[in-house]
Enzyme design. Sequence first.
Site, PDB file in Angstrom:
ATOM      1  N   CYS A 204      -3.761   4.046   2.804  1.00 56.24           N
ATOM      2  CA  CYS A 204      -5.139   3.595   2.714  1.00 56.24           C
ATOM      3  C   CYS A 204      -5.277   2.134   2.302  1.00 56.24           C
ATOM      4  CB  CYS A 204      -5.858   4.480   1.718  1.00 56.24           C
ATOM      5  SG  CYS A 204      -4.825   4.821   0.284  1.00 56.24           S
TER       6      CYS A 204
ATOM      7  N   ASP B 254       3.387   2.001  -0.744  1.00 52.63           N
ATOM      8  CA  ASP B 254       2.128   2.246  -0.051  1.00 52.63           C
ATOM      9  C   ASP B 254       2.279   2.930   1.303  1.00 52.63           C
ATOM     10  OD1 ASP B 254       3.286   0.271   1.387  1.00 52.63           O
ATOM     11  OD2 ASP B 254       1.652  -1.184   1.193  1.00 52.63           O
TER      12      ASP B 254
ATOM     13  N   ARG C 233      -6.139  -5.444  -9.228  1.00 57.02           N
ATOM     14  CA  ARG C 233      -5.485  -4.281  -9.856  1.00 57.02           C
ATOM     15  C   ARG C 233      -3.999  -4.459 -10.137  1.00 57.02           C
ATOM     16  NH1 ARG C 233      -5.880  -4.230  -4.717  1.00 57.02           N
ATOM     17  NH2 ARG C 233      -4.220  -3.478  -3.373  1.00 57.02           N
TER      18      ARG C 233
ATOM     19  N   CYS D 269      15.881  18.759   0.969  1.00 60.13           N
ATOM     20  CA  CYS D 269      16.556  19.301  -0.222  1.00 60.13           C
ATOM     21  C   CYS D 269      17.189  20.663  -0.041  1.00 60.13           C
ATOM     22  CB  CYS D 269      15.592  19.323  -1.401  1.00 60.13           C
ATOM     23  SG  CYS D 269      14.277  20.536  -1.264  1.00 60.13           S
TER      24      CYS D 269
ATOM     25  N   SER E 291      -6.249 -10.567  -2.814  1.00 59.43           N
ATOM     26  CA  SER E 291      -6.900  -9.254  -2.944  1.00 59.43           C
ATOM     27  C   SER E 291      -6.101  -8.299  -3.836  1.00 59.43           C
ATOM     28  CB  SER E 291      -7.097  -8.614  -1.566  1.00 59.43           C
ATOM     29  OG  SER E 291      -5.848  -8.270  -1.008  1.00 59.43           O
TER      30      SER E 291
HETATM   31 ZN   LIG Z   1      12.469  19.485  -0.339  1.00 56.54          ZN
END
Ligand SMILES: [Zn+2]
Length: 259
Positions: A193, A133, A76, A257, A72
């Site tokens: 997804c 993913d 892509r 951060c 599958s």
């Molecule tokens: Zn940040």
Amino acid sequence: MSLSPITDRARLERFARHIVLPEIGGAGQAALVQAHVVLVGLGGIGSPALQYLAGAGIGRLTLIDDDRVDASNLQRQTIYTERDLGHGKAVAAKRWVSNFDAALEVTISDGRVTAVNAAELIAGADLVLDGCDNFATRLAVSDACVAARVPLLSAAVGRFQGQVGAFAGHLPDQSCYRCYVGDAFDADDCDTCAEDGMLGAMAGWAGTFAALQAIRVLLAGHAAIGDPQWGRMHVLDGLAPSLRTLRIAKDPSCRGCSP
Ligand SMILES: [Zn+2]
């Protein structure tokens, strides 16, 4: 391989269409040849991105994916063929690069990126391109990039939409990927997804756009096209089609951060 690619005649010829561009030139191509890019995820984004990064002569590539090639994926994930079915993606991707350009140096990892090993995997990189993913990996990669002061290009795609953004959360005034998505997605079960469907060419658009943005980041300070566009998230709509750009502000309470 030890020859300087810019003085070696065959390499000059290989990259002639870059070198002739005033926006890249010989200096820009030399910077690409010396760059080290870590690709996290060798799927719908990573495959076309890898093709154009290898085509651009990026000298050192670290390829990371813990998955195997499934039938599958072929709709892509453009570097794989039927012969790769069942093989690890990292190994198959390395094979693709070796066939394409044996002068490029490739390191692979077939483990999952976690908060524990991310720092080691991205050490020494000029740029990390994350097209994986799931959010848990994305956030682990983002935090490791901020800590190691490595720029991050984050790319995602689903159905008919893609998103590509460049982050430099280690800089005092720039956002990181965690500023964008928040903390809600650290859990491993928030995977996106996989079953949602995706137009194959949409992944191609997002992946090649990510490669284009990667080259902007890598050429900052080396060539006219170099402009990292930190904190800008480009949203690709394949249905309209259209492209719009969001600015991601630094979250002063971000635990990725902010000091
Ligand atoms: Zn940040």
